[in-house]
Design an enzyme around this catalytic site. Structure first.
Site, PDB file in Angstrom:
ATOM      1  N   LYS A  22       0.849  -1.212   0.000  1.00 24.49           N
ATOM      2  CA  LYS A  22       0.000   0.000   0.000  1.00 24.49           C
ATOM      3  C   LYS A  22       0.879   1.254   0.000  1.00 24.49           C
ATOM      4  O   LYS A  22       0.643   2.183  -0.772  1.00 24.49           O
ATOM      5  CB  LYS A  22      -0.884   0.022   1.235  1.00 24.49           C
ATOM      6  CG  LYS A  22      -1.533   1.370   1.539  1.00 24.49           C
ATOM      7  CD  LYS A  22      -2.430   1.352   2.762  1.00 24.49           C
ATOM      8  CE  LYS A  22      -1.714   1.578   4.053  1.00 24.49           C
ATOM      9  NZ  LYS A  22      -1.425   2.981   4.392  1.00 24.49           N
ATOM     10  N   ASN A  23       1.905   1.259   0.852  1.00 25.99           N
ATOM     11  CA  ASN A  23       2.681   2.490   1.031  1.00 25.99           C
ATOM     12  C   ASN A  23       3.692   2.741  -0.069  1.00 25.99           C
ATOM     13  O   ASN A  23       4.349   3.773  -0.083  1.00 25.99           O
ATOM     14  CB  ASN A  23       3.355   2.490   2.413  1.00 25.99           C
ATOM     15  CG  ASN A  23       2.299   2.606   3.513  1.00 25.99           C
ATOM     16  OD1 ASN A  23       1.131   2.883   3.231  1.00 25.99           O
ATOM     17  ND2 ASN A  23       2.703   2.340   4.727  1.00 25.99           N
ATOM     18  N   CYS A 115      -4.980  11.848  12.323  1.00 24.52           N
ATOM     19  CA  CYS A 115      -5.726  10.622  12.581  1.00 24.52           C
ATOM     20  C   CYS A 115      -5.430  10.201  14.013  1.00 24.52           C
ATOM     21  O   CYS A 115      -4.706  10.871  14.737  1.00 24.52           O
ATOM     22  CB  CYS A 115      -5.322   9.549  11.580  1.00 24.52           C
ATOM     23  SG  CYS A 115      -3.592   9.200  11.653  1.00 24.52           S
ATOM     24  N   ARG A 120      -0.032  14.257  12.694  1.00 25.13           N
ATOM     25  CA  ARG A 120       0.434  14.065  11.304  1.00 25.13           C
ATOM     26  C   ARG A 120       0.711  15.408  10.618  1.00 25.13           C
ATOM     27  O   ARG A 120       0.086  15.765   9.636  1.00 25.13           O
ATOM     28  CB  ARG A 120      -0.577  13.242  10.503  1.00 25.13           C
ATOM     29  CG  ARG A 120      -1.086  11.989  11.145  1.00 25.13           C
ATOM     30  CD  ARG A 120      -0.023  10.926  11.371  1.00 25.13           C
ATOM     31  NE  ARG A 120       0.519  10.344  10.162  1.00 25.13           N
ATOM     32  CZ  ARG A 120      -0.014   9.308   9.525  1.00 25.13           C
ATOM     33  NH1 ARG A 120      -1.125   8.786   9.961  1.00 25.13           N
ATOM     34  NH2 ARG A 120       0.556   8.825   8.445  1.00 25.13           N
ATOM     35  N   ASP A 306       4.595   0.471  12.016  1.00 24.23           N
ATOM     36  CA  ASP A 306       3.368  -0.156  11.496  1.00 24.23           C
ATOM     37  C   ASP A 306       3.220  -1.608  11.921  1.00 24.23           C
ATOM     38  O   ASP A 306       2.213  -2.232  11.603  1.00 24.23           O
ATOM     39  CB  ASP A 306       3.339  -0.084   9.960  1.00 24.23           C
ATOM     40  CG  ASP A 306       3.221   1.343   9.481  1.00 24.23           C
ATOM     41  OD1 ASP A 306       3.453   1.594   8.292  1.00 24.23           O
ATOM     42  OD2 ASP A 306       2.937   2.221  10.316  1.00 24.23           O
TER      43      ASP A 306
HETATM   44  C1  EPZ Z   1       4.126   6.841   6.171  1.00 28.40           C
HETATM   45  O1  EPZ Z   1       3.350   7.873   6.711  1.00 28.40           O
HETATM   46  C2  EPZ Z   1       3.210   5.629   6.117  1.00 28.40           C
HETATM   47  N1  EPZ Z   1       2.038   5.919   5.294  1.00 28.40           N
HETATM   48  C3  EPZ Z   1       2.749   5.260   7.533  1.00 28.40           C
HETATM   49  O2  EPZ Z   1       1.983   4.061   7.428  1.00 28.40           O
HETATM   50  C4  EPZ Z   1       3.992   4.974   8.385  1.00 28.40           C
HETATM   51  O3  EPZ Z   1       3.584   4.681   9.696  1.00 28.40           O
HETATM   52  C5  EPZ Z   1       4.898   6.211   8.387  1.00 28.40           C
HETATM   53  O4  EPZ Z   1       5.253   6.544   7.016  1.00 28.40           O
HETATM   54  C6  EPZ Z   1       6.178   5.984   9.178  1.00 28.40           C
HETATM   55  O5  EPZ Z   1       6.858   4.894   8.644  1.00 28.40           O
HETATM   56  C7  EPZ Z   1       2.161   5.909   3.943  1.00 28.40           C
HETATM   57  O6  EPZ Z   1       3.235   5.701   3.402  1.00 28.40           O
HETATM   58  C8  EPZ Z   1       0.901   6.160   3.152  1.00 28.40           C
HETATM   59  P1  EPZ Z   1       6.113  10.229   8.261  1.00 28.40           P
HETATM   60  P2  EPZ Z   1       3.930   9.392   6.688  1.00 28.40           P
HETATM   61  O7  EPZ Z   1       6.002  11.526   7.543  1.00 28.40           O
HETATM   62  O8  EPZ Z   1       4.862   9.576   5.554  1.00 28.40           O
HETATM   63  C9  EPZ Z   1       6.521  13.429  11.669  1.00 28.40           C
HETATM   64  C10 EPZ Z   1       0.145   2.672   7.751  1.00 28.40           C
HETATM   65  O9  EPZ Z   1      -0.329   2.129   8.759  1.00 28.40           O
HETATM   66  N2  EPZ Z   1       6.379  14.428  10.606  1.00 28.40           N
HETATM   67  O10 EPZ Z   1       7.249   9.324   7.940  1.00 28.40           O
HETATM   68  O11 EPZ Z   1       2.782  10.311   6.817  1.00 28.40           O
HETATM   69  C11 EPZ Z   1       5.249  12.645  11.887  1.00 28.40           C
HETATM   70  O12 EPZ Z   1       4.363  13.338  12.751  1.00 28.40           O
HETATM   71  C12 EPZ Z   1       0.601   4.119   7.815  1.00 28.40           C
HETATM   72  O13 EPZ Z   1       0.315   2.118   6.635  1.00 28.40           O
HETATM   73  C13 EPZ Z   1       6.591  15.759  10.915  1.00 28.40           C
HETATM   74  O14 EPZ Z   1       6.881  16.108  12.043  1.00 28.40           O
HETATM   75  O15 EPZ Z   1       4.757   9.417   8.048  1.00 28.40           O
HETATM   76  C14 EPZ Z   1       5.761  11.368  12.499  1.00 28.40           C
HETATM   77  O16 EPZ Z   1       5.977  11.585  13.882  1.00 28.40           O
HETATM   78  C15 EPZ Z   1       0.380   4.722   9.196  1.00 28.40           C
HETATM   79  N3  EPZ Z   1       6.457  16.683   9.901  1.00 28.40           N
HETATM   80  C16 EPZ Z   1       7.118  11.164  11.818  1.00 28.40           C
HETATM   81  O17 EPZ Z   1       7.471  12.444  11.278  1.00 28.40           O
HETATM   82  C17 EPZ Z   1       6.148  16.322   8.620  1.00 28.40           C
HETATM   83  O18 EPZ Z   1       6.061  17.203   7.736  1.00 28.40           O
HETATM   84  C18 EPZ Z   1       7.097  10.151  10.691  1.00 28.40           C
HETATM   85  O19 EPZ Z   1       6.036  10.509   9.819  1.00 28.40           O
HETATM   86  C19 EPZ Z   1       5.935  14.955   8.336  1.00 28.40           C
HETATM   87  C20 EPZ Z   1       6.061  14.026   9.339  1.00 28.40           C
END
Ligand code: EPZ
Length: 420
Positions: A22-23, A115, A120, A306
């Site tokens: 999916k990701n 969420c 996020r 995840d």
């Molecule tokens: C991706 O989300 C995945 N989703 C998530 O999977 C996964 O948990 C996550 O990466 C971490 O591996 C998809 O790929 C569609 P991040 P993403 O930006 O990219 C912070 C699932 O269950 N952050 O890597 O949105 C954020 O708050 C889902 O399949 C900022 O601070 O996650 C988090 O603490 C859930 N500022 C950390 O970074 C930003 O601009 C990691 O988030 C962006 C993120």
């Protein structure tokens, strides 16, 4: 609203094939906006998030055809404004920002919702776009991004929790059509980012370093349509491996990429799970004795956040004290209260959950809260004595293709019921 009715206590046995990730598929579908050529994406899982992304691409003016596990997209002409309501509903839709900017220097997308697992934020996404020369205004829930020109830049994309997966994807997709060289420092190293970079490179992009913390992109004038098969879903594979161990069964997992799963397989072995590789298949079964472990979720190649909820179930079944520390999201323990209904004994201390394992679980009605928590509740229901009803399983259908059918084919007594 559907729910799953599970009669627990049945060890899983048999073979299962892992679907596409999916990701990986969500950003790759978004990347098709970067060309007017035809893109054919294979091994696409049949998920509500994928259907959503297809609707979003159509709302932007692209032709999208879904035929089984193959999605064909041709974004010959685009309008820069996406469907507010559609985009707002799915967090992953934020990854259309980069390609829309890359293709037409303008994007107007709704701010993605938070969420249950955290706020996020997207500050790092917007920082990367600004560094490339984009003017961004946020009004009435929309991000309005415009760039006269996109100029390559050195961008540090690390945040308080480390790299950002979709932030790295977004910046990469804007930079491939920018003028000059872009360096992304503190880039996410997830296999899904590497798969996107591979897709972009096939389109004609010049990308070096994907999979490492430093990615260098040299902008090109335009990109062509390509064919691509998406990598398998390492989180789905981990979920099935844990389900086999939790139910004291033995399953063969086909189509996974063990080289994407080192942290998970390593922790499962520490926990007393036997994992054998047979060709490209993984054979997973519980060993003679489960052992308590401690797990900390980290950016790749560390233990994936995840898989945190699913691992907690295995630890709840393991006599002794286990500790899980969640370092990626600020509130990803929603499953703890629902697991407690099944008899799990877990207490939360700040970013850590202390799991006093070994109590037998017994079935009860529980409610899913997010995608991976739902999977944890299904695993717990299969391991528990008696019947468990998991409601709000629309969360599950977002990220697991036909999981009830796959589990039933492994012997689980599980059926989807339409709860009024
Ligand atoms: C991706 O989300 C995945 N989703 C998530 O999977 C996964 O948990 C996550 O990466 C971490 O591996 C998809 O790929 C569609 P991040 P993403 O930006 O990219 C912070 C699932 O269950 N952050 O890597 O949105 C954020 O708050 C889902 O399949 C900022 O601070 O996650 C988090 O603490 C859930 N500022 C950390 O970074 C930003 O601009 C990691 O988030 C962006 C993120």
């Amino acid at each position: 609203m559907d729910s799953l009715l599970i009669k627990g206590g049945v060890p899983l046995h048999g073979e299962v094939t892992i679907s596409g990730a999916k990701n990986a598929v969500l950003p790759i579908m978004a990347a098709t906006l970067l060309t007017s050529g035809k893109c054919v994406i294979r091994r696409v899982p049949d998920l509500s998030d994928v259907r959503f992304m297809a609707q979003i691409l159509k709302s932007l003016g692209a032709e999208v055809k879904v035929d089984g596990d193959t999605v064909t997209v041709r974004a010959a002409k685009l309008n820069p404004i996406g469907d507010y309501d559609l985009i707002r509903k799915m967090r992953g839709s934020i990854c259309i920002l980069g390609p829309l900017l890359g293709r037409q220097r303008h994007a107007k997308v709704s701010l993605p919702g938070g969420c249950v697992i955290g706020t996020r934020p997207i500050d790092l996404h917007l920082k990367g776009m600004r560094d490339l020369g984009t003017k961004i205004t946020i009004e009435s829930g929309y991000i309005d991004a415009k760039a006269k020109r996109l100029i390559g830049a050195d961008i540090f994309l690390g945040g308080r929790a480390g790299p950002t997966v979709l932030g790295t994807a977004n910046v990469m997709m804007a930079a491939v059509l920018a003028e000059g060289v872009t360096t992304i420092e503190s880039a996410a190293c997830e296999p899904e980012v590497v798969d996107l970079a591979f897709f972009l490179s096939k389109m004609g992009a010049k990308i070096v370093g994907a999979g490492s913390p430093t990615i260098t992109i040299t902008g090109v004038k335009d990109l062509a349509g390509v064919e691509h098969e998406v990598i398998p879903d390492r989180i789905e594979a981990a979920t099935f491996a844990i389900a086999a161990a939790a139910t004291n069964g033995e399953i063969t997992i086909h189509g996974a990429r063990p080289d994407h799963m080192h942290a998970v397989l390593d922790k499962l072995k520490d926990a007393g799970v036997k994992i054998e590789r047979k060709g490209l298949a993984l054979i997973v079964k519980r060993g003679s004795r489960l052992k308590p472990i401690d797990v900390t979720t980290l950016p790749y190649s560390g233990f994936p956040t995840d898989v945190q909820a699913q691992m907690m179930v295995l630890m709840a079944l393991t006599p002794g004290l286990g500790i899980i520390t969640e370092r990626i999201f600020e509130s990803r323990f929603m499953h703890v209260s629902e697991l407690a209904r099944l008899g799990a004994d877990v207490s939360i201390e700040g970013p850590s959950a202390i799991v006093k394992g070994g109590h037998p679980l017994s079935g009860a009605p529980v409610m899913a809260s997010d995608l991976r928590a739902s999977a944890a509740l299904v695993i717990a229901g299969m391991a528990a004595k008696g019947t468990t009803q998991v409601s709000r399983i629309y969360h599950l259908d977002r990220g697991y293709e036909k999981i009830d059918q796959k589990l039933a084919s492994l012997g689980a007594r599980i059926q989807r019921v339409d709860q009024e």
